[in-house]
Scaffold this motif. Structure first.
Motif, PDB file in Angstrom:
ATOM      1  N   LEU A 355     -18.544 -28.118 -27.092  1.00 28.27           N
ATOM      2  CA  LEU A 355     -20.287 -28.703 -26.448  1.00 28.27           C
ATOM      3  C   LEU A 355     -19.483 -29.160 -24.648  1.00 28.27           C
ATOM      4  CD1 LEU A 355     -21.878 -30.787 -29.452  1.00 28.27           C
ATOM      5  CD2 LEU A 355     -21.941 -28.607 -28.017  1.00 28.27           C
ATOM      6  N   ILE A 356     -18.031 -29.947 -25.300  1.00 28.41           N
ATOM      7  CA  ILE A 356     -17.551 -30.858 -23.747  1.00 28.41           C
ATOM      8  C   ILE A 356     -17.067 -29.803 -23.151  1.00 28.41           C
ATOM      9  CG2 ILE A 356     -15.213 -32.023 -23.058  1.00 28.41           C
ATOM     10  CD1 ILE A 356     -15.701 -34.238 -25.212  1.00 28.41           C
ATOM     11  N   GLN A 357     -16.415 -28.650 -23.707  1.00 22.73           N
ATOM     12  CA  GLN A 357     -16.465 -27.291 -22.787  1.00 22.73           C
ATOM     13  C   GLN A 357     -17.471 -27.041 -22.069  1.00 22.73           C
ATOM     14  OE1 GLN A 357     -13.440 -25.171 -24.438  1.00 22.73           O
ATOM     15  NE2 GLN A 357     -13.480 -23.614 -22.625  1.00 22.73           N
ATOM     16  N   VAL A 359     -20.081 -27.655 -21.058  1.00 24.12           N
ATOM     17  CA  VAL A 359     -20.138 -28.944 -20.013  1.00 24.12           C
ATOM     18  C   VAL A 359     -19.755 -28.970 -18.620  1.00 24.12           C
ATOM     19  CG1 VAL A 359     -21.044 -31.500 -18.614  1.00 24.12           C
ATOM     20  CG2 VAL A 359     -21.404 -30.669 -21.111  1.00 24.12           C
ATOM     21  N   GLY A 360     -18.155 -28.522 -18.914  1.00 27.17           N
ATOM     22  CA  GLY A 360     -16.955 -28.477 -17.975  1.00 27.17           C
ATOM     23  C   GLY A 360     -16.983 -27.113 -16.860  1.00 27.17           C
ATOM     24  N   ALA A 362     -20.234 -25.628 -16.930  1.00 31.71           N
ATOM     25  CA  ALA A 362     -21.095 -25.410 -16.270  1.00 31.71           C
ATOM     26  C   ALA A 362     -20.763 -26.051 -14.884  1.00 31.71           C
ATOM     27  CB  ALA A 362     -22.037 -26.377 -16.775  1.00 31.71           C
ATOM     28  N   LEU A 363     -20.489 -27.096 -15.248  1.00 32.22           N
ATOM     29  CA  LEU A 363     -20.204 -28.026 -13.110  1.00 32.22           C
ATOM     30  C   LEU A 363     -19.090 -26.732 -12.821  1.00 32.22           C
ATOM     31  CD1 LEU A 363     -19.068 -31.289 -15.209  1.00 32.22           C
ATOM     32  CD2 LEU A 363     -21.024 -30.966 -13.269  1.00 32.22           C
ATOM     33  N   GLY A 383     -15.972 -30.577 -13.409  1.00 29.67           N
ATOM     34  CA  GLY A 383     -15.511 -29.643 -13.879  1.00 29.67           C
ATOM     35  C   GLY A 383     -14.423 -29.019 -14.544  1.00 29.67           C
ATOM     36  N   VAL A 386     -13.400 -32.068 -16.999  1.00 28.19           N
ATOM     37  CA  VAL A 386     -14.345 -32.103 -18.178  1.00 28.19           C
ATOM     38  C   VAL A 386     -13.703 -31.104 -19.388  1.00 28.19           C
ATOM     39  CG1 VAL A 386     -16.744 -31.872 -19.631  1.00 28.19           C
ATOM     40  CG2 VAL A 386     -15.700 -33.375 -17.220  1.00 28.19           C
ATOM     41  N   LEU A 458     -18.864 -19.057 -20.089  1.00 32.22           N
ATOM     42  CA  LEU A 458     -19.956 -20.274 -20.491  1.00 32.22           C
ATOM     43  C   LEU A 458     -20.949 -19.679 -22.364  1.00 32.22           C
ATOM     44  CD1 LEU A 458     -21.437 -23.383 -20.499  1.00 32.22           C
ATOM     45  CD2 LEU A 458     -22.786 -21.958 -19.021  1.00 32.22           C
TER      46      LEU A 458
END
Length: 476
Positions: A355-357, A359-360, A362-363, A383, A386, A458
């Motif tokens: 989940l954290i990856q 977000v990274g 996506a950033l 990004g 994260v 992603l």
């Protein structure tokens, strides 16, 4: 008693296994870092190589593919030879061959000699790397093994990012006028130190009941991997000629033949190259399924970002490499917390990492969409950091999960299967996501191609996160 229990008992009797001390662990982890660094170190050096050697794009792709394919094809065989002849012996021989082939890469007079030396370098890596995990499995136990496996996972992940950073720094430094050649020549003194340390500190281990090399299985596995990886890595640059489609059609046939031959040998009580009974271990089977999309997404991203930052954003090799420094730094710090987090939360740490990856990534896609072409370390830092944290909660833990139930007597086979799967996934990532990106550039431009590829990655991260829910909750 189960098969696992029986094998473990036989592997540890009649004498206690040799112990892997701190210096020995450092030495084998150094041996684990070298092949992974060298898979990624050439990404930022490829443009300079092409100019110096007057090499076409298809030949430059062979510089990556030749290493990756020979590495993947021979890994399981390397693990079996370590079980048979001694893992320390194979580690020393593989490291020496890696140093010599690195020297040949650095002195290559033309592109085709470089490709040949890279193939030899991949073969040397295949002899060296399986011995690392097999030695850890056989010469450590309990908390020491858990710590060693966590350090291995941290080393592997950090090496893949650090390789790209180191490649950019070395090319720009142009040490003694060597230019891109320094990315290979730097291995030589490191190997010399590694050989001295290994001779002193790495214990000899081997299977108590070694099996002869599985000739038919080795040949069929090589055919299957070559049939899949060769056309995927070279097909786009070559214009997808007929041989690429024939090769892809051969892959399922070769894979099926390999499975039936291995199953027959397993049922006869022999130890084939890849025992199908090994996949009865739930932790190994489900961990391998997850490591495939993880490796594809990781290596694809590393290749694409190196090309995009240099050819699209106009960064030099140092800036392109250092753009990933936040990812490497955060990965290292977070991976050190892995053992404590696993002890407290179990393998759900992997799900949280996914989940954290996500977000990274996506950033990173948002940064490429908003800041292009002014894309550098500061735009990518949030990004990348994260994503690095998320990866650190996945890769080291996956390595531990996959090998957690593999008995020491099958340590070489188990580690060979795992690393072959990982290496094949890394090669597939460059072939698939890399090809997607390069095919989109002419029609859509570098920015849209990069954003699209990051969105595909992603989706892959979301897949790995879903697969992590099927992992055993605790590591045995």
């Amino acid at each position: 008693m189960t098969e696992t229990g029986t094998l473990t008992t036989s592997a540890r009797s009649p004498a206690a296994p040799p112990l892997l001390g701190g210096l020995g662990l450092f030495t084998v982890l150094l041996g684990a870092a070298l092949p992974l660094i060298d898979f990624f170190i050439v990404n930022v050096a490829l443009p300079t190589m092409g100019q110096d050697l007057h090499a076409s794009e298809s030949v430059l792709e062979l510089v990556i593919a030749g290493y990756g394919v020979s590495y993947a094809v021979l890994l399981v065989l390397g693990g079996r030879l370590g079980d048979l002849f001694g893992r320390r012996r194979l580690f020393l021989g593989g490291m020496a061959a890696f140093g010599l082939s690195s020297l040949a890469c650095g002195l290559a007079p033309n592109a085709w000699m470089l490709v040949a030396a890279r193939v030899a370098q991949g073969a040397a890596s295949a002899a060296m790397l399986p011995q690392v995990l097999a030695t850890i499995q056989s010469a450590t136990a309990g908390p020491r093994r858990a710590k060693a496996m966590s350090l291995y996972g941290a080393t592997a992940g950090l090496s893949m990012v650090a390789g790209q950073i180191l490649g950019g720094v070395l090319v720009a430094a142009d040490i003694a006028g060597t230019g891109w050649r320094s990315v290979f020549l730097v291995n030589v003194p490191v190997v010399v130190v590694g050989l001295i340390l290994a001779a002193r500190a790495v214990p000899e281990t081997r299977s108590q009941h070694p099996e002869p090399v599985d000739g038919p299985g080795t040949v069929l596995l090589a055919i299957a991997l070559l049939a899949l990886l060769a056309p995927l890595t070279e097909g786009r640059a070559a214009g997808w000629p007929l041989w690429t489609w024939l090769s892809l059609a051969l892959f399922p046939l070769a894979a099926a033949a390999f499975y039936f031959v291995e199953r027959r040998e397993d049922r006869r009580g022999r130890t084939p190259l890849v025992p199908p009974s090994l996949f009865a271990l739930t932790s190994l089977r489900r961990g391998l399924v997850m490591i495939v999309p993880f490796g594809i997404g990781f290596s694809g991203f590393m290749f694409v970002i190196a090309v995009a930052l240099q050819d699209g954003a106009g960064l030099g090799p140092v800036q392109a490499g250092l753009a990933l420094a936040p990812m490497a730094a955060v990965f290292f710090v977070v991976s050190l917390c892995g053992p404590w987090l696993i002890a407290r939360y179990g393998t759900r740490v992997v799900t949280a990492g996914g989940l954290i990856q996500a977000v990274g990534v996506a950033l990173l896609a948002l940064a490429a969409w908003r800041s292009w072409p002014d894309l550098g370390i500061w735009e990518l830092a949030p990004g990348a950091a994260v994503a690095g944290a998320g990866q650190a909660l996945q890769l080291p833990v996956l390595f531990r999960i996959i090998l957690s139930e593999v008995p020491p007597v099958r340590g070489g086979v188990g580690s060979g299967v795992m690393i072959t799967t990982q290496q094949s996934a890394l090669a597939l990532g460059v072939a698939t996501l890399g090809s997607l990106f390069l095919s989109l550039v002419p029609g859509h431009g570098m920015q849209d191609a990069l954003v699209t590829t990051l969105l595909v990655q992603l989706a892959i991260v979301v897949l790995t996160t879903g697969l992590s829910l099927r992992l055993p909750r605790r590591i045995s």
